[in-house]
Design a protein around this motif. Sequence first.
Motif, short mmCIF file in Angstrom:
data_model
loop_
_atom_site.label_atom_id
_atom_site.label_comp_id
_atom_site.label_asym_id
_atom_site.label_seq_id
_atom_site.Cartn_x
_atom_site.Cartn_y
_atom_site.Cartn_z
N LYS A 154 3.68 3.69 -0.97
CA LYS A 154 2.77 4.34 -1.92
C LYS A 154 1.98 3.30 -2.70
CE LYS A 154 2.59 7.69 -5.72
NZ LYS A 154 3.37 8.60 -6.58
N ASN A 157 -0.69 1.48 -0.32
CA ASN A 157 -1.77 2.25 0.30
C ASN A 157 -3.15 1.75 -0.11
OD1 ASN A 157 -0.46 4.06 1.98
ND2 ASN A 157 -0.13 5.56 0.37
N THR A 161 -5.83 -0.33 2.24
CA THR A 161 -7.10 0.33 2.54
C THR A 161 -8.28 -0.54 2.12
OG1 THR A 161 -6.03 2.48 2.18
CG2 THR A 161 -8.43 2.46 2.24
N CYS A 280 -10.56 7.78 2.43
CA CYS A 280 -9.16 7.42 2.68
C CYS A 280 -8.28 7.68 1.47
CB CYS A 280 -9.06 5.95 3.08
SG CYS A 280 -9.60 5.58 4.77
N ASN A 284 -4.60 9.29 1.67
CA ASN A 284 -3.37 8.62 1.28
C ASN A 284 -2.51 9.52 0.39
OD1 ASN A 284 -4.10 6.32 2.68
ND2 ASN A 284 -4.96 5.28 0.88
N TYR A 287 -0.82 12.05 2.54
CA TYR A 287 0.30 11.41 3.24
C TYR A 287 1.53 11.36 2.34
CZ TYR A 287 3.17 7.41 4.66
OH TYR A 287 4.21 6.58 4.97
N GLN A 288 1.36 11.00 1.08
CA GLN A 288 2.50 10.93 0.16
C GLN A 288 3.13 12.31 -0.05
OE1 GLN A 288 4.01 8.26 -1.01
NE2 GLN A 288 2.54 6.92 0.04
N ARG A 306 -0.83 10.78 8.35
CA ARG A 306 -2.00 9.92 8.21
C ARG A 306 -3.10 10.25 9.23
NH1 ARG A 306 -1.11 5.88 4.68
NH2 ARG A 306 0.98 4.99 4.42
N SER A 354 -8.14 1.74 9.51
CA SER A 354 -7.20 1.90 8.40
C SER A 354 -5.99 2.73 8.82
CB SER A 354 -7.91 2.55 7.22
OG SER A 354 -7.00 2.82 6.17
N THR A 355 -6.24 3.83 9.51
CA THR A 355 -5.15 4.72 9.93
C THR A 355 -4.20 4.02 10.90
OG1 THR A 355 -6.51 6.70 9.64
CG2 THR A 355 -4.62 6.88 11.11
N LEU A 358 -1.98 1.45 9.01
CA LEU A 358 -0.96 2.08 8.17
C LEU A 358 0.08 2.82 9.01
CD1 LEU A 358 -3.27 3.37 5.32
CD2 LEU A 358 -1.52 1.60 5.11
#
Length: 440
Positions: A154, A157, A161, A280, A284, A287-288, A306, A354-355, A358
């Motif tokens: 977290k 991120n 990014t 993004c 993010n 995603y969290q 993601r 980016s994806t 991550l």
Amino acid sequence: MPNNTLANSPESSPPVTSEKDAQQIWDQHSANPFNWPESKKWKIVLVAASVTLLTGINTTSIATPSHEITHKFHVSDAVFPNSVWLVTVWNIGSAFGPMVGLPLLENFGIRHGYLVNELSHPETRVTRTIAGVSGGTLQNAMVTFVADMWLTDKQRNLPITLYILVLTAGVSLGPAFGAISGSLYWRCNDHRLAKLNSAATQISISSLAYEAIMRPAYLLCSEPVVFFLMLWSAFSFGLVLMMTQSVAQVYSTNHGFSDPATGLVQIALFVGEAVGFLACLPQNAYYQRSATRNTVNVGVPIPEARLPLSILASLVGLAGGLFWYAWTSFAYIHWILPTIGLAFVGFGIMIIISTVGLYITDAYTKYAGSAIAAVVFGENMFAAWLPLATKAMYTNLGFRWASSLLGFVALVLTLAPILLLVKGETIRRRSKFISEASYT
């Protein structure tokens, strides 16, 4: 006997928790990078980001005055695009440099900084290759900084990014920088400030060789997740380099743009990448929130969370932008319309790269450095060789169908994240390497 009894007694034994105590002290120590103030962490991140940005600019800024350079050294592009070699050899070096450089950073720790004199004169291909080896490592070292200062995904991120943004922005803005600086820059030496490790641990040569070469190569060849995501990300990154050639050819032919003017057009890619960076941020957050739905590892975000935005970005941004760019490449259509298509392409590129970074980090937690090194290798190899094919492809297929072919490739590669979105949990569960890479 008394001595043995004494030696085995609890009173005489060394405390079994001594290492734990030392670890607890270090965990709470102010010198631990995890405990540094946020302001200090972000100062370091911004320095590393500037290095990544400047290195990326140096990768492609030489593309704009390439015709002037070939003219000065009496090199012809009539049969083969020799001027593109100045970009190609840099990326070849950047492909192999991080394979060794990033594991070195992981093993020896970050300490202070040193001044790197790249001596990247374009008179020889050798110096550009050497500069690419150093530049490729510096360009991707920001990941190491982030991992050493923030403990949770977290927290990482946003800085990661940001890293992807400056990575793609530097390469995208390079031609514009070359246009603004004119023909003076390529005669100058370039200095960069970077972070380098001192020897903090002792490792064997064979261990280093395994971590630097064998593990990334093994992941690339044996793990379908790494291989197909590498293809997706590498194609996206390679497009940035292809556009240094495509834009120059399309805009000079259709609209009579000069070399500096075609370099400025590529700012559109950066505009799209900046919008992708902003997109993004809510991704993010989504995603969290997926941690509440995770029934396998309760409380841990799901890696596949993601992917939804990246699939949309690949279809609408990358593929859609390429088709837009293709079918507005007519002399009678105003130049701003294909330029809008380039912005869509930049949007897709930013989110895809980016994806992938991550997702790979989430799935291959313990060996994320090696997995990222495998992806970086593929990205730079695509970036090295795709530009060499650009001129011939756009000449033989025509502007519309050459860009459309790239759009169709983007559509096919979108199947990789779609498959992961549907079957990702099953694929990760069946992978022995992902199981070994987990800290849990």
